[in-house]
Motif scaffolding. Structure first.
Motif, short mmCIF file in Angstrom:
data_model
loop_
_atom_site.label_atom_id
_atom_site.label_comp_id
_atom_site.label_asym_id
_atom_site.label_seq_id
_atom_site.Cartn_x
_atom_site.Cartn_y
_atom_site.Cartn_z
N MET A 289 46.11 -59.34 -31.04
CA MET A 289 46.75 -59.31 -29.71
C MET A 289 45.72 -59.49 -28.60
O MET A 289 45.95 -60.23 -27.65
CB MET A 289 47.46 -57.96 -29.50
N GLN A 290 44.59 -58.83 -28.76
CA GLN A 290 43.55 -58.94 -27.74
C GLN A 290 43.05 -60.37 -27.62
O GLN A 290 42.80 -60.86 -26.52
CB GLN A 290 42.39 -58.00 -28.10
N LYS A 291 42.95 -61.04 -28.77
CA LYS A 291 42.51 -62.43 -28.77
C LYS A 291 43.53 -63.30 -28.04
O LYS A 291 43.20 -64.12 -27.19
CB LYS A 291 42.36 -62.89 -30.23
N ARG A 292 44.82 -63.11 -28.39
CA ARG A 292 45.86 -63.95 -27.79
C ARG A 292 46.00 -63.69 -26.29
O ARG A 292 46.28 -64.61 -25.52
CB ARG A 292 47.21 -63.67 -28.46
N ARG A 293 45.79 -62.46 -25.88
CA ARG A 293 45.98 -62.11 -24.47
C ARG A 293 44.73 -62.31 -23.63
O ARG A 293 44.79 -62.33 -22.41
CB ARG A 293 46.43 -60.64 -24.37
#
Length: 193
Positions: free
Chosen positions: A112-116
């Motif tokens: 999620m951190q990567k995508r956001r």
DNA sequence: TTATGGATCTTCT
DNA sequence: GAAGATCCATAAA
């Protein structure tokens, strides 16, 4: 709630489904990556009596899935850059749904951190378009059955009783603004505001 | 065929 | 607190 009770929850009225979904887990599996979060904020939309709903008025190509079977996933694109996700409610042909507005991240947080492009956990899923970006929800989920799909699904996780559930007016709409059809987990730091 | 505005988020002041 | 980003379904023409 037990696993097999989701199906019966979906036979309830839209607002009861909305309340009942708080504490459930929303899961996606995309390109081998699983991401999930606990639902902490939702809004109900009910086509025939609700001017703010996409299904208000008549069935069109855009809102067609909203008139499908309860449990279907309705994804729409908004403001030229964002996706938002709903689960269809009421019997087939009604045109009602519950919008997922915020999640508390549970698994796949690094993904999620990567995508956001963010690390702060409270900012990952604290809004309908944010959670779609974090869980990689887009048109490929449109029309998926969330009780059986691998791609996007729901399962019971935690139960909240009514004393832990707050309600308010819905956010970001220009019609039917008086209706208090937004529900959230009281005191949870991951709601959108 | 064109015009309009939206169930939002981020960045800037 | 306000504005900009930027697509597309719908309604009007």
């Amino acid at each position: 709630m037990k696993k097999n009770q989701l199906k019966s929850l979906l036979r309830e009225s839209t607002l009861d489904v909305a309340r009942g979904l708080l504490g459930c887990r929303l899961i996606t599996r995309v390109h081998g990556a699983e991401t999930s979060g606990m639902i902490v904020e939702v809004e109900g939309y009910h086509g025939t009596l609700d001017e703010a709903a996409h299904s208000f008025g008549r069935r069109t190509r855009r809102n067609d899935i909203m008139f499908g079977r309860p449990g279907f996933c309705y994804v729409y694109f908004i403001y030229g850059m964002h996706y938002c996700a709903n689960i269809v409610t009421e019997e087939e042909g009604t045109g009602a749904a519950v919008l997922f507005r915020a999640l508390e991240p549970l698994t796949g947080i690094e993904e999620m951190q990567k995508r956001r492009g963010l690390t702060e956990p409270k900012k990952l899923c604290s809004g309908p378009a944010k959670l779609c970006e974090a869980l990689a929800i887009d048109r490929q989920m449109l029309g998926e059955d969330m009780l059986s799909s691998q791609l996007i699904s729901i399962e019971p996780y935690t139960d909240f009783d009514d004393s832990h559930i707050g309600k308010s007016k819905r956010i970001g709409i220009s019609k039917a603004q008086h209706l208090e059809w937004r529900f959230f987990v009281r005191g949870n730091g991951f709601v959108s505001r």
